[in-house]
Design an enzyme around this catalytic site. Structure first.
Site, PDB file in Angstrom:
ATOM      1  N   ARG A 162     -10.280   0.355   8.479  1.00 23.03           N
ATOM      2  CA  ARG A 162      -9.820  -1.013   8.709  1.00 23.03           C
ATOM      3  C   ARG A 162     -10.876  -1.848   9.415  1.00 23.03           C
ATOM      4  NH1 ARG A 162      -4.076   0.043   8.600  1.00 23.03           N
ATOM      5  NH2 ARG A 162      -2.883  -1.856   8.834  1.00 23.03           N
ATOM      6  N   ARG A 207      -1.136  -9.573  12.735  1.00 21.97           N
ATOM      7  CA  ARG A 207      -1.678  -8.514  11.868  1.00 21.97           C
ATOM      8  C   ARG A 207      -2.460  -9.116  10.698  1.00 21.97           C
ATOM      9  NH1 ARG A 207       3.665  -5.550  10.530  1.00 21.97           N
ATOM     10  NH2 ARG A 207       2.394  -4.369   9.068  1.00 21.97           N
ATOM     11  N   LYS A 262       0.838  -1.212   0.000  1.00 15.21           N
ATOM     12  CA  LYS A 262       0.000   0.000   0.000  1.00 15.21           C
ATOM     13  C   LYS A 262       0.868   1.255   0.000  1.00 15.21           C
ATOM     14  CE  LYS A 262      -2.171  -1.092   3.826  1.00 15.21           C
ATOM     15  NZ  LYS A 262      -1.563  -2.411   4.108  1.00 15.21           N
ATOM     16  N   ARG A 319      12.065  -5.810   5.038  1.00 17.15           N
ATOM     17  CA  ARG A 319      11.746  -4.370   5.068  1.00 17.15           C
ATOM     18  C   ARG A 319      12.584  -3.621   6.110  1.00 17.15           C
ATOM     19  NH1 ARG A 319       5.665  -2.285   5.525  1.00 17.15           N
ATOM     20  NH2 ARG A 319       5.630  -3.598   7.368  1.00 17.15           N
ATOM     21  N   ARG A 338      10.674  -2.116  11.737  1.00 15.82           N
ATOM     22  CA  ARG A 338       9.467  -1.756  12.479  1.00 15.82           C
ATOM     23  C   ARG A 338       9.242  -2.816  13.558  1.00 15.82           C
ATOM     24  NH1 ARG A 338       4.704  -0.166   8.304  1.00 15.82           N
ATOM     25  NH2 ARG A 338       3.539  -1.482   9.724  1.00 15.82           N
TER      26      ARG A 338
HETATM   27  P1  AP5 Z   1       4.808  -1.602   1.908  1.00 13.10           P
HETATM   28  O1  AP5 Z   1       4.632  -0.707   0.740  1.00 13.10           O
HETATM   29  O2  AP5 Z   1       5.511  -1.062   3.125  1.00 13.10           O
HETATM   30  O3  AP5 Z   1       3.409  -2.308   2.317  1.00 13.10           O
HETATM   31  P2  AP5 Z   1       2.184  -1.787   3.172  1.00 13.10           P
HETATM   32  O4  AP5 Z   1       0.966  -2.438   2.586  1.00 13.10           O
HETATM   33  O5  AP5 Z   1       2.208  -0.293   3.292  1.00 13.10           O
HETATM   34  O6  AP5 Z   1       2.530  -2.496   4.542  1.00 13.10           O
HETATM   35  P3  AP5 Z   1       2.288  -2.004   6.013  1.00 13.10           P
HETATM   36  O7  AP5 Z   1       3.021  -2.993   6.905  1.00 13.10           O
HETATM   37  O8  AP5 Z   1       2.647  -0.551   6.161  1.00 13.10           O
HETATM   38  O9  AP5 Z   1       0.752  -2.205   6.162  1.00 13.10           O
HETATM   39  P4  AP5 Z   1      -0.076  -2.257   7.451  1.00 13.10           P
HETATM   40  O10 AP5 Z   1      -1.405  -1.993   6.897  1.00 13.10           O
HETATM   41  O11 AP5 Z   1       0.037  -3.465   8.290  1.00 13.10           O
HETATM   42  O12 AP5 Z   1       0.628  -1.193   8.381  1.00 13.10           O
HETATM   43  P5  AP5 Z   1       0.215   0.263   8.842  1.00 13.10           P
HETATM   44  O13 AP5 Z   1       1.448   1.041   8.996  1.00 13.10           O
HETATM   45  O14 AP5 Z   1      -0.905   0.785   8.028  1.00 13.10           O
HETATM   46  O15 AP5 Z   1       5.584  -2.898   1.381  1.00 13.10           O
HETATM   47  C1  AP5 Z   1       5.913  -3.914   2.292  1.00 13.10           C
HETATM   48  C2  AP5 Z   1       7.299  -4.448   1.981  1.00 13.10           C
HETATM   49  O16 AP5 Z   1       7.243  -5.069   0.717  1.00 13.10           O
HETATM   50  C3  AP5 Z   1       8.375  -3.350   1.886  1.00 13.10           C
HETATM   51  O17 AP5 Z   1       9.598  -3.847   2.350  1.00 13.10           O
HETATM   52  C4  AP5 Z   1       8.450  -3.080   0.396  1.00 13.10           C
HETATM   53  O18 AP5 Z   1       9.720  -2.572   0.020  1.00 13.10           O
HETATM   54  C5  AP5 Z   1       8.205  -4.491  -0.127  1.00 13.10           C
HETATM   55  N1  AP5 Z   1       7.692  -4.499  -1.479  1.00 13.10           N
HETATM   56  C6  AP5 Z   1       6.752  -3.685  -2.004  1.00 13.10           C
HETATM   57  N2  AP5 Z   1       6.600  -3.991  -3.296  1.00 13.10           N
HETATM   58  C7  AP5 Z   1       7.458  -5.049  -3.565  1.00 13.10           C
HETATM   59  C8  AP5 Z   1       7.756  -5.834  -4.709  1.00 13.10           C
HETATM   60  N3  AP5 Z   1       7.185  -5.584  -5.902  1.00 13.10           N
HETATM   61  N4  AP5 Z   1       8.641  -6.840  -4.617  1.00 13.10           N
HETATM   62  C9  AP5 Z   1       9.250  -7.085  -3.445  1.00 13.10           C
HETATM   63  N5  AP5 Z   1       9.029  -6.384  -2.316  1.00 13.10           N
HETATM   64  C10 AP5 Z   1       8.135  -5.373  -2.382  1.00 13.10           C
HETATM   65  O19 AP5 Z   1      -0.427  -0.048  10.293  1.00 13.10           O
HETATM   66  C11 AP5 Z   1       0.397  -0.479  11.374  1.00 13.10           C
HETATM   67  C12 AP5 Z   1      -0.454  -0.663  12.621  1.00 13.10           C
HETATM   68  O20 AP5 Z   1      -1.094   0.587  12.975  1.00 13.10           O
HETATM   69  C13 AP5 Z   1      -1.614  -1.672  12.518  1.00 13.10           C
HETATM   70  O21 AP5 Z   1      -1.197  -2.988  12.750  1.00 13.10           O
HETATM   71  C14 AP5 Z   1      -2.555  -1.142  13.620  1.00 13.10           C
HETATM   72  O22 AP5 Z   1      -2.131  -1.533  14.898  1.00 13.10           O
HETATM   73  C15 AP5 Z   1      -2.402   0.362  13.512  1.00 13.10           C
HETATM   74  N6  AP5 Z   1      -3.404   0.972  12.607  1.00 13.10           N
HETATM   75  C16 AP5 Z   1      -3.150   1.606  11.426  1.00 13.10           C
HETATM   76  N7  AP5 Z   1      -4.304   2.011  10.869  1.00 13.10           N
HETATM   77  C17 AP5 Z   1      -5.299   1.638  11.696  1.00 13.10           C
HETATM   78  C18 AP5 Z   1      -6.718   1.749  11.661  1.00 13.10           C
HETATM   79  N8  AP5 Z   1      -7.345   2.331  10.635  1.00 13.10           N
HETATM   80  N9  AP5 Z   1      -7.441   1.227  12.689  1.00 13.10           N
HETATM   81  C19 AP5 Z   1      -6.829   0.639  13.731  1.00 13.10           C
HETATM   82  N10 AP5 Z   1      -5.499   0.478  13.834  1.00 13.10           N
HETATM   83  C20 AP5 Z   1      -4.732   0.979  12.829  1.00 13.10           C
HETATM   84 MG    MG Z   2       2.407   1.061   4.899  1.00 10.62          MG
END
Ligand code: AP5
Ligand code: MG
Length: 270
Positions: A146, A224, A68, A180, A213
């Protein structure tokens, strides 16, 4: 520190830390993220946005690690969209030790969701303040909603035009997240295997150390993914229930394969 002040500080940091990544396999430039809020490289004012044709409000969904943040960087860079990542916003709140950050820290470390009331308040405040500044252009929301309750709150206030869903297999995700590395102050994302930093362990822009992270430990990633299946997948049905054509599904295991399909879709709309 109140939310508005936090966002102003983040936006100022964006201007200071804007960066450009060149993806080796595609040559597409990817802009890094401001912590929570990101805009055009080197210019965080919304006045430079291009006028959106059909989409003003766009959501990107997908499991943890589905790309994402990576895809959002490309959308934001290509179309000048305003990008808000709930995870980056929470991490910046934790770093700033705000009331919301202190509350969120334990949930994030455990891989569970932060309570709905906190998230709805944080995100809607940020979006409403952005909408006040926007006479044109679009915003892109990453990581929110979410839960169906968050989706209902958003829909009642600022209904989305489209939801992009990244449909990436879980086994691919687990492998990706292992590699990552992040620059926490800016939210910039690297990967040992496909997008390494120029100098090992250091952010390309600031030279500051990269970190893992806390929630990328294998056991936390598993929690997660379970939370995603139980609480977030139903959000897709929520939107399909409103109008099936709102949700655009993009299936694949490579962002570089999914991206051209997303771009083709957005070229017609943005
Ligand atoms: P990346 O682009 O970082 O993926 P992402 O989908 O953004 O992953 P996140 O871990 O950020 O998603 P998330 O939804 O769990 O975390 P968030 O921070 O929102 O890519 C991932 C990896 O893959 C990277 O290393 C990248 O380089 C690699 N990659 C990408 N493309 C690639 C390719 N083509 N080939 C190889 N590798 C590749 O949320 C974190 C926490 O916050 C949650 O767990 C929760 O506790 C809280 N939170 C956030 N939002 C809410 C909400 N709305 N409600 C409640 N709690 C919330
Ligand atoms: Mg992200």
């Amino acid at each position: 520190m109140n939310l508005v002040l936090a966002i102003l500080i983040l936006t100022a940091r964006c201007a200071a830390s804007a960066e450009t990544d060149l993806t080796p396999s595609t040559g597409i430039e990817i802009q890094g993220h401001c912590p929570g809020v990101s805009e055009k490289q080197g210019d965080c004012s919304s006045s430079t946005m291009t006028i959106s044709k059909l989409i003003r409000r766009l959501i990107i969904m997908g499991p943890p690690g589905s790309g994402k943040g990576t895809v959002s960087g490309r959308i934001q860079k290509t179309y000048d969209s305003f990008h808000l990542s709930s995870g980056d916003l929470l991490r910046s709140q934790i770093a700033a030790k705000t009331k919301e950050g202190i509350l969120a820290e334990g949930f994030i470390a455990n891989g569970t969701l932060v309570p709905d009331d906190v998230m709805v308040n944080l995100i809607l405040s940020a979006l409403k303040s952005q909408e006040l500044q926007m006479s044109s252009g679009s915003w892109l929301l990453d990581g929110f909603p979410r839960t169906t309750s968050q989706a209902a709150a958003l829909h009642g206030s600022l209904p989305a035009d489209f939801v992009i869903n990244l449909d990436v297999p879980f086994d691919v995700i687990i492998d990706r997240v292992k590699g990552r590395w992040v620059h926490l102050p800016s939210g910039r994302v690297y990967n040992e295997d496909w997008n390494p930093p120029k100098e090992n362990g250091k952010d390309d822009v600031t030279g500051e150390p990269l970190t893992k992270r806390d929630d990328d430990k294998p056991e936390t990633v598993a929690t997660r993914l379970t939370a995603y299946q139980r609480q977030t997948q139903p959000v897709l049905d929520f939107y399909r229930g409103i109008d099936a054509s709102i949700v655009k599904n993009f299936k694949g295991s490579e962002t570089n394969v999914i991206w051209p399909m997303i771009k083709e879709f957005l070229d017609e709309k943005l």
